[in-house]
Design a protein around this motif. Structure first.
Motif, short mmCIF file in Angstrom:
data_model
loop_
_atom_site.label_atom_id
_atom_site.label_comp_id
_atom_site.label_asym_id
_atom_site.label_seq_id
_atom_site.Cartn_x
_atom_site.Cartn_y
_atom_site.Cartn_z
N TYR A 82 36.86 -20.04 -12.61
CA TYR A 82 37.53 -19.24 -11.58
C TYR A 82 36.48 -18.34 -10.94
N CYS A 83 36.83 -17.74 -9.83
CA CYS A 83 35.85 -16.87 -9.16
C CYS A 83 36.55 -15.94 -8.18
N GLY A 84 35.84 -14.87 -7.85
CA GLY A 84 36.24 -13.98 -6.77
C GLY A 84 35.32 -14.23 -5.59
N ILE A 85 35.91 -14.47 -4.44
CA ILE A 85 35.16 -14.78 -3.22
C ILE A 85 35.25 -13.58 -2.29
N ASP A 86 34.11 -13.08 -1.86
CA ASP A 86 34.09 -11.98 -0.90
C ASP A 86 33.98 -12.54 0.51
N LEU A 87 35.01 -12.30 1.29
CA LEU A 87 35.14 -12.85 2.64
C LEU A 87 35.25 -11.72 3.64
N LEU A 88 34.51 -11.85 4.73
CA LEU A 88 34.67 -10.95 5.87
C LEU A 88 35.35 -11.72 6.99
N ALA A 89 36.42 -11.17 7.53
CA ALA A 89 37.16 -11.84 8.60
C ALA A 89 37.87 -10.78 9.44
N GLU A 90 38.04 -11.09 10.71
CA GLU A 90 38.72 -10.15 11.60
C GLU A 90 40.19 -9.99 11.22
N ASP A 91 40.84 -11.12 10.91
CA ASP A 91 42.26 -11.08 10.53
C ASP A 91 42.55 -12.31 9.70
N SER B 229 45.16 -13.44 8.53
CA SER B 229 46.42 -14.13 8.83
C SER B 229 46.28 -15.11 9.99
N LEU B 230 45.16 -15.07 10.71
CA LEU B 230 44.93 -15.95 11.85
C LEU B 230 43.97 -17.08 11.47
N SER B 231 43.96 -18.13 12.26
CA SER B 231 43.11 -19.28 11.99
C SER B 231 41.63 -18.89 12.01
N PRO B 232 40.83 -19.40 11.08
CA PRO B 232 39.39 -19.12 11.11
C PRO B 232 38.73 -19.55 12.41
N SER B 233 39.27 -20.58 13.05
CA SER B 233 38.66 -21.09 14.28
C SER B 233 38.81 -20.13 15.45
N SER B 234 39.68 -19.13 15.30
CA SER B 234 39.94 -18.20 16.41
C SER B 234 39.18 -16.89 16.26
N GLN B 235 38.29 -16.80 15.26
CA GLN B 235 37.66 -15.50 14.98
C GLN B 235 36.32 -15.69 14.27
N GLY B 236 35.58 -14.60 14.19
CA GLY B 236 34.36 -14.59 13.40
C GLY B 236 34.67 -14.34 11.94
N TRP B 237 33.98 -15.02 11.05
CA TRP B 237 34.18 -14.82 9.62
C TRP B 237 32.96 -15.33 8.86
N ALA B 238 32.83 -14.94 7.61
CA ALA B 238 31.74 -15.44 6.76
C ALA B 238 32.05 -15.11 5.31
N VAL B 239 31.59 -15.98 4.41
CA VAL B 239 31.63 -15.71 2.97
C VAL B 239 30.31 -15.07 2.60
N ILE B 240 30.36 -13.93 1.93
CA ILE B 240 29.12 -13.21 1.64
C ILE B 240 28.71 -13.25 0.17
N GLU B 241 29.68 -13.44 -0.75
CA GLU B 241 29.33 -13.46 -2.17
C GLU B 241 30.37 -14.22 -2.97
N ILE B 242 29.97 -14.65 -4.17
CA ILE B 242 30.90 -15.23 -5.15
C ILE B 242 30.65 -14.53 -6.48
N ASN B 243 31.71 -14.17 -7.18
CA ASN B 243 31.59 -13.49 -8.47
C ASN B 243 32.27 -14.35 -9.54
N ALA B 244 31.48 -14.79 -10.51
CA ALA B 244 32.02 -15.65 -11.57
C ALA B 244 32.68 -14.86 -12.69
N ASN B 245 32.51 -13.55 -12.68
CA ASN B 245 33.10 -12.69 -13.71
C ASN B 245 33.83 -11.56 -13.02
N CYS B 246 34.73 -11.92 -12.14
CA CYS B 246 35.33 -10.95 -11.22
C CYS B 246 36.39 -10.09 -11.91
N ASP B 247 36.77 -9.03 -11.23
CA ASP B 247 37.70 -8.05 -11.79
C ASP B 247 39.15 -8.51 -11.62
#
Length: 444
Positions: free
Chosen positions: A291-300, A302-320
């Motif tokens: 399992y993992c925690g994914i850190d995602l930056l996105a404008e919204d 709830s909206l389609s990724p294709s309609s906005q800027g977004w990026a995955v910045i980190e993955i945590n294998a021992n997340c909280d």
């Protein structure tokens, strides 16, 4: 001051564990909330120290067992942990899998000329600088807008290597994926307070910290008015002694991290299906990951990724995991339970109830408090009370293995106690539940 408020205005709700359960703060630790989930599912947990005095533990079911390091099952290999601890290696694997990541480079932290030259040529308006390895937002500087500012932040880092990368605008989200399935999404808000027209900013911080201290996950993460916060206050034209008007939001940190005093908002129901698919793709891009925690930056989200800027910045294998159990806003998600179901898909919880009496030196020695702490950790409900100067009566309701463990622990008791004898009788679950005080364990 910024007059614009987010929909979430920083109201710290009572946690949904429920709030009246005493001694629950220990569940803010990720391994504790996970161990409790195993006990609830009728799966025994054993603990020990290895030859290097490191804590280890395992969950033992009917047909197999799983060993853990902290909250990581051994399915998540040490090699995988090394990858996710290294932000550059993680980004390279994500990029190979077609996942959007911020563009950037790794530098020796002392290579100020190299950092400066890259910034001058990259053409980015804002960047982020952070340690190559790290967690909890430590050492991360966001929204850096000048060469001089970037070099200043680089000189403050204690790490040998750092990453300088594109600053992606948008909300900061933690996505929890278990076995390739999105379980929970939490939006993290940078630390802030809301003015009431009466208290100073410093007083508002103290008030909010008192509220946070009652919530298991964030109790240890206090908001601090450190140098970064004071600098940000100055940019907003206020100081720690200013009294914000009613409803005015005052930001205290730039980094949206709970460990830096940020707030958590549960938003799983808002996640667009395409972001859910992206989270699965991210999980599958890292080998041997339970399992993992994914850190995602996105404008919204709830909206389609294709309609906005977004990026995955980190993955945590021992997340909280407790982050999802104890959000400051929104419903709790049983993240630990989801992981247990993934690791032990065939488990069938069986419950039982007993009434017991314990005789000996069991009053005025912290015995009932001891039972309460253990019951919370094991997911056991019921009560305990003094029957006389040398007798404590208790009722334990929970999974079969958890109730058996409670009896074993009760016979040992705290250091000052001396249990000389014990007797118990099984009682029907329906009778016990009618007398169990809303699923809590209580001292009567």
């Amino acid at each position: 001051m910024n007059n614009t408020l987010y929909n979430y205005q920083g109201d710290v709700q009572e946690f949904t564990f429920p709030a009246s359960q005493k001694k629950a703060l220990s569940l803010g630790e990720r391994s504790n909330i996970l161990k409790r989930a195993f006990w609830l599912k009728n799966i025994r947990v054993i603990e020990w120290e290895d030859e290097q005095n490191r804590s280890r533990w395992a969950a033992i079911g009917d047909n197999h067992a799983v060993r853990f390091r902290d909250a990581m099952p051994y399915q998540t290999t040490a090699e995988t942990r090394l990858i996710t601890n290294n932000k550059h290696k993680t980004k390279r694997l994500l990029e190979e899998s077609g996942i959007k990541i911020p563009k950037g480079m790794v530098f020796n932290t002392q290579d100020l000329d190299g950092i400066s030259d890259w910034y001058e040529k990259c053409g980015l308006k804002k960047v982020v600088i952070k340690p190559l390895s790290g967690s909890s937002g430590k050492g991360v500087s966001v929204g850096v807008k000048s060469q001089e500012e970037l070099i200043t932040h680089a000189t403050l880092l204690n790490d040998k290597k750092c990453i300088v990368e594109e600053h992606v605008e948008g909300g900061d989200y933690r996505l929890l994926v278990v076995g390739g399935k999105l379980i929970s999404a939490v939006r993290r808000h940078p630390a802030f307070v809301i003015g009431d027209g009466v208290h100073t900013i410093r007083e508002l911080v103290k008030i909010k910290n008192v509220s946070r201290s009652r919530i298991p996950y964030v109790a240890k993460y206090k908001i601090s008015l450190d140098e970064v916060a004071l600098e940000l206050l100055n940019e907003q034209g206020v100081s720690e002694s200013s009294i914000p008007e009613f409803g005015i939001k005052v930001q205290l940190k730039r980094v949206a991290n709970i460990g830096a005093g940020g707030d958590s908002e549960e938003v799983t129901s808002l996640v667009h299906p395409d972001f859910a698919e992206i989270s699965k793709k991210v999980w599958s891009s890292i080998p041997d990951l339970a399992y993992c925690g994914i850190d995602l930056l996105a404008e919204d989200i709830s909206l389609s990724p294709s309609s906005q800027g977004w990026a995955v910045i980190e993955i945590n294998a021992n997340c909280d995991l407790p982050m999802h159990h104890f959000p400051l806003l929104g419903p709790a998600v049983d993240a630990a339970g989801a992981l247990v179901n993934y690791l032990f898909p065939d488990c069938r919880p069986e419950r039982k109830a007993i009434k017991a009496t314990f005789n000996g030196l069991v009053t005025k020695v912290g015995y009932r408090d001891f039972l309460l702490r253990k019951a919370v950790r094991l997911g056991v409900s019921g009560y305990c009370r003094n029957n006389s100067q040398s007798c404590v009566e208790a009722m334990f309701i929970g999974s079969c293995v958890a109730v058996e463990e409670m009896l074993d622990l009760a016979m040992v008791g705290p250091k000052k106690a001396l249990v000389k004898s014990m007797s118990f009788v099984d009682i029907p679950i329906h009778e016990a539940q009618s007398d169990s005080h809303d699923g809590l364990f209580s001292i009567l």
